[in-house]
Write a protein that holds these residues in place. Structure first.
Motif, PDB file in Angstrom:
ATOM      1  N   LEU A   1      -5.620   6.268   2.032  1.00  0.00           N
ATOM      2  CA  LEU A   1      -5.113   5.262   1.099  1.00  0.00           C
ATOM      3  C   LEU A   1      -4.988   5.877  -0.283  1.00  0.00           C
TER       4      LEU A   1
ATOM      5  N   PHE B   1       0.836  -1.195   0.000  1.00  0.00           N
ATOM      6  CA  PHE B   1       0.000   0.000   0.000  1.00  0.00           C
ATOM      7  C   PHE B   1       0.876   1.253   0.000  1.00  0.00           C
TER       8      PHE B   1
ATOM      9  N   PHE C   1       4.866  -0.431   8.360  1.00  0.00           N
ATOM     10  CA  PHE C   1       5.055   0.830   7.647  1.00  0.00           C
ATOM     11  C   PHE C   1       6.528   1.172   7.498  1.00  0.00           C
TER      12      PHE C   1
ATOM     13  N   GLN D   1      -0.317  11.124   4.071  1.00  0.00           N
ATOM     14  CA  GLN D   1      -0.665  11.795   5.322  1.00  0.00           C
ATOM     15  C   GLN D   1      -0.424  13.292   5.158  1.00  0.00           C
TER      16      GLN D   1
ATOM     17  N   PHE E   1       3.588   7.155   2.987  1.00  0.00           N
ATOM     18  CA  PHE E   1       4.072   5.950   3.649  1.00  0.00           C
ATOM     19  C   PHE E   1       3.813   4.732   2.779  1.00  0.00           C
TER      20      PHE E   1
ATOM     21  N   MET F   1       3.180  13.683   3.586  1.00  0.00           N
ATOM     22  CA  MET F   1       4.091  12.588   3.827  1.00  0.00           C
ATOM     23  C   MET F   1       3.447  11.329   3.248  1.00  0.00           C
TER      24      MET F   1
ATOM     25  N   LEU G   1      -0.254  -4.271   9.484  1.00  0.00           N
ATOM     26  CA  LEU G   1       0.482  -3.481   8.513  1.00  0.00           C
ATOM     27  C   LEU G   1       1.852  -3.128   9.079  1.00  0.00           C
TER      28      LEU G   1
ATOM     29  N   ARG H   1      -3.060  15.142   9.287  1.00  0.00           N
ATOM     30  CA  ARG H   1      -2.692  13.872   9.941  1.00  0.00           C
ATOM     31  C   ARG H   1      -3.536  12.685   9.496  1.00  0.00           C
ATOM     32  N   GLN H   2      -4.618  12.916   8.787  1.00  0.00           N
ATOM     33  CA  GLN H   2      -5.447  11.793   8.344  1.00  0.00           C
ATOM     34  C   GLN H   2      -4.638  10.890   7.422  1.00  0.00           C
ATOM     35  N   MET H   3      -4.711   9.588   7.652  1.00  0.00           N
ATOM     36  CA  MET H   3      -4.043   8.623   6.787  1.00  0.00           C
ATOM     37  C   MET H   3      -5.017   8.250   5.671  1.00  0.00           C
TER      38      MET H   3
ATOM     39  N   TYR I   1       0.112   5.076   1.495  1.00  0.00           N
ATOM     40  CA  TYR I   1      -0.793   5.956   2.211  1.00  0.00           C
ATOM     41  C   TYR I   1      -0.226   7.368   2.159  1.00  0.00           C
TER      42      TYR I   1
END
Lengths: 112, 114
Positions: B47, B35, B104, B39, B91, B89, B102, B43-45, B37
């Motif tokens: 997809l 995956f 990371f 951010q 990930f 950011m 998961l 701060r919400q992660m 992700y």
């Protein structure tokens, strides 16, 4: 659907205090997870649950406890807070193992 | 535990240009998921894209595409026609098909220049 919700958004604790971080999801997901994110780092798994009444430890469980009495809720309990627990905490959920995990907005916790 | 490595702490890209983010992983499994992700400062992660290891075709989602090299254990993300809203950011994450967890990487900060 609200998705994954977390409360509070921010919290400052004194060393030795306790608190519960709340997490709820309205997607009827079986699997729920708690992660912490330290500054400049990826997320590390604290605890996870594969269904109501079933929980298991992740990579970094020390200092935390969880419970899962309903499908919707997965609270994270911090006992005797320490400065090392200063972090951003994320809750996530997924329907099943192959499925994508959906994240809440996070809780920023500072322990002084 | 599986190791996910993102070797680029920061990347900068001009608006409308393309940027590629690197990710390598270490596993002995043959069936797994990868995956990316995003951010943002909120701060919400979020997809961005997902790849199943058993699929040879690289996943794409609009301006986002991956280059999945299973033998090399490499999973890079290409952002085309970069927009200011892509600044975040990013990930890379791995999950075994037999596990729920998961793993990371440390993340890559992407800056988009206007």
């Amino acid at each position: 659907n609200a998705g994954v919700t977390q409360t509070p958004k921010f919290r400052i604790l004194k060393i030795g205090q306790s608190m519960t971080l709340q997490c709820a999801q309205d997607m009827n997901h079986n699997y729920m997870y708690w992660y912490r994110q330290d500054p400049g780092m990826g997320l590390k798994l604290i605890y996870y649950s594969v269904g109501a009444g079933i929980t298991d430890k992740g990579e970094v469980p020390n200092g935390y406890n969880v419970s899962r009495s309903t499908t919707e809720d997965f609270p994270l309990r911090l006992e005797l807070a320490a400065p090392s627990q200063t972090s951003v905490y994320f809750c996530a959920s997924s329907y099943g193992p192959p499925d994508t995990q959906y994240f809440g907005p996070g809780t920023r916790l500072t322990v002084l | 535990a599986q190791t996910v490595t993102q070797s680029q702490p920061e990347m900068s890209v001009q608006e409308a240009e393309t940027v590629t983010l690197s990710c390598t992983y270490d596993t002995s499994e043959s069936d797994y998921y990868l995956f990316w992700y995003k951010q943002p400062p909120s701060r919400q992660m979020i997809l961005v894209i997902r790849q199943e290891a058993y699929k040879q075709q690289n996943a794409t989602e609009n301006r986002f595409s991956v280059n999945f090299q299973k033998a090399a254990k490499s999973f890079s993300l290409k952002i085309s026609d970069s927009q200011l809203g892509d600044a975040a950011m990013y990930f890379c994450a791995y999950r075994s098909a037999s596990d729920y967890k998961l793993s990371f990487g440390a993340g890559t900060t992407v800056t988009v220049r206007a």
